[in-house]
Design a protein around this motif. Structure first.
Motif: not given
Length: 118
Positions: A44-46, A48-49, A73-76, A91, A94
Motif C-alpha cells: 500500500s502507499e502507507k 511504501v512511505q 508523496d505519490e508512494a508508487k 508499490h 509498480e
C-alpha cells in the motif's frame, strides 16, 4: 562505513517495516550511479512511505546523509539515495511493471539472507 554495511542498514530498515521481496543488486562495475541497488515493495502507499521513513531514520541514526528522497508523496516508486546504495521502494503493482531486476539482469544478486534473519 563500507558500502556493504550501508546496504545492510537499508535492508534491515526495509525488513523492519515488512517490505516484501527484498533484493540487492551488486552494481559495481555496471553502473556509475551506485555500488548497490536495493529493491523491495510494499502493498500500500502507507507501507511504501513507512519503509522509506524507516530507511531515512536508520540512515540518520548511523550518521549517513540521505542525498535524495524522490516520489515519497505519490508512494508508487520511492527512491532513497544513500550515496553508494540507492534504494528503490515500489508499490507492488509498480514493481511488476518496471521490473528493475530484469532491466539490470547483468548485475549479480547480493545475498542478504544471513543479515536479515539475525
Amino acid at each position: 562505513m563500507t558500502e556493504r554495511e550501508l546496504l545492510v542498514i537499508a535492508a534491515k530498515a526495509a525488513d523492519d517495516k515488512r517490505a516484501e521481496d527484498i533484493v540487492a543488486l551488486n552494481m559495481q562495475g555496471i553502473s556509475l550511479v551506485a555500488d548497490y541497488f536495493l529493491i523491495c515493495h510494499g502493498n500500500s502507499e502507507k507501507q511504501v512511505q513507512a519503509i522509506a521513513r524507516e530507511m531515512k531514520s536508520k540512515a540518520d541514526e548511523s550518521g549517513i546523509n540521505v542525498k535524495r528522497l524522490e516520489g515519497f508523496d505519490e508512494a508508487k516508486w520511492v527512491l532513497v539515495d544513500l550515496g553508494d546504495v540507492v534504494a528503490h521502494i515500489f508499490h507492488k503493482d509498480e514493481r511488476n511493471y518496471y521490473n528493475l531486476e530484469r532491466l539490470w539482469g547483468d548485475a549479480p544478486f547480493e545475498d542478504l539472507e544471513s543479515e536479515l534473519t539475525s
